[in-house]
Design a protein around this motif. Structure first.
Motif: not given
Length: 367
Positions: A328-332, A357-360
């Motif tokens: 959900a947009g978070a890079l964890r 780059f990944v849309g996060g």
């Protein structure tokens, strides 16, 4: 014979994989250097190149796919890879025995009992008629031709048994998880050239030697079992035995024999290795039978929980130190053990660089 430490092997691998420092080589050059780039899920290959190439952006790879200079298809270990078009033409025939072995597994043969594999290939190619069909449509038409059989399995068996290339949109950024949209085209029609043909056993042997040289350039020093685990071919010990005069020999910490190109340089084991975020199924984690140069056996259980799963990971000092995910947009970021404050800060900075780059939208940590 020199014995190489795990750290020396790690730094050699990081260097040859462009993970000690990002390279200014083109994506085509990097894919060629790595022989092929793992691409089960198309977006992951883009992340793998981002981690290796300075200034890499998605359109650089998408253009190569659209221009048919890079293709996506089954290759090493019968899995989906990106490869330079010329490499694919040469490598797929050499590796066809590996894909045939997969096509002969019970998953496929239970569905095709009484159906000659050559006839299935002929049917699939006839339906394609040198053009393009979605996997779904090819499966539907094969099921019509062979009532009572699962068309999806027939289509998968055909794709293993003859070189079919995926359409450019299939491998492009943004097609995450959309496997039903995969389209296939006979490789010779897609590339406008026939696949390479090995006319003799001696020719096949020379092709295998060249594959080993290229493997060592990207993953060496390494042993015979490492090379076999990477590509899926067997009996490579016989090939390497013929190459002994041109290869340098080492031992690993457990006494196993390793080989390398005679002119390949090994970096200083003390060379710093920056933090890096690697995609799922990254080449670094799949290039050896003994993967302890980059990941411990204990950590491997967390990163590779099943035969068909390899989670995205991050490297600290050249070794896997945790996993990461997008949700959900978070890079964890999920460390496997506590991080020193400088490493935590460096990792968070690298993750922040990856976000656009990944849309996060944000970087989070899991305890």
């Amino acid at each position: 014979m020199t014995t190489l430490s795990h750290r020396a092997l790690n730094r050699a691998l990081m260097d040859r994989q462009f993970l000690l420092a990002r390279t200014d080589r083109t994506p085509l050059e990097v894919i060629g250097r790595l022989v092929a780039l793992q691409a089960q899920e198309p977006n992951w290959a883009y992340v793998g190149l981002w981690s290796r190439i300075d200034g890499f952006t998605q359109p650089l790879l998408t253009a190569l796919l659209e221009d048919r200079r890079v293709v996506r298809s089954g290759l090493l270990r019968s899995t989906q890879h990106l490869a330079a078009a010329d490499d694919f033409r040469r490598l797929r025939p050499l590796l066809q025995t590996v894909l045939d072995r997969t096509a002969a597994s019970p998953h496929f043969t239970r569905n095709s009992t009484g159906l000659d594999p050559a006839s299935l290939v002929s049917d699939a190619l006839g339906l394609l008629a040198g053009g393009t069909l979605s996997r779904k449509e090819l499966a539907r038409r094969l099921a019509e031709r062979h009532p009572g059989r699962d068309g999806r399995i027939l289509a998968g068996q055909a794709e293993l048994s003859t070189p079919l290339v995926h359409g450019a949109a299939t491998g492009a950024w943004g097609s995450w998880g959309n496997r039903s949209a995969v389209s296939v085209t006979p490789a010779d029609a897609w590339l406008g050239r026939p696949m390479a043909v090995t006319a003799s056993a001696a020719g096949a042997r020379e092709s295998a030697k060249e594959l080993i040289r290229r493997y060592l350039a990207a993953f060496g020093p390494a042993g015979v079992k490492d090379a076999q685990a990477w590509c899926g071919l067997t009996r490579l010990g016989e090939v390497v035995a013929e190459m002994r005069g041109e290869l340098r020999r080492y031992r690993d910490p457990d006494g196993r024999e390793l080989f390398d190109l005679a002119d390949a340089e090994l970096p200083d084991p003390g060379t710093p290795a920056p933090v890096r975020l690697l995609p799922a199924f990254d080449n670094v984690l799949l290039g050896h039978a003994d993967r302890t140069r980059v990941i411990s056996d204990e950590d491997r259980k967390h990163v590779m929980p099943g035969q068909a799963r390899v989670r995205p990971t991050f490297l600290v000092d050249g070794r896997v130190h945790g996993t990461w995910s997008l949700d959900a947009g978070a890079l964890r970021l999920t460390p496997l053990r506590p991080l020193a404050d400088p490493d935590r800060a460096a990792l968070e900075q690298e993750a922040e660089r990856l976000l656009p780059f990944v849309g996060g939208a944000a970087v989070n940590w899991s305890s």
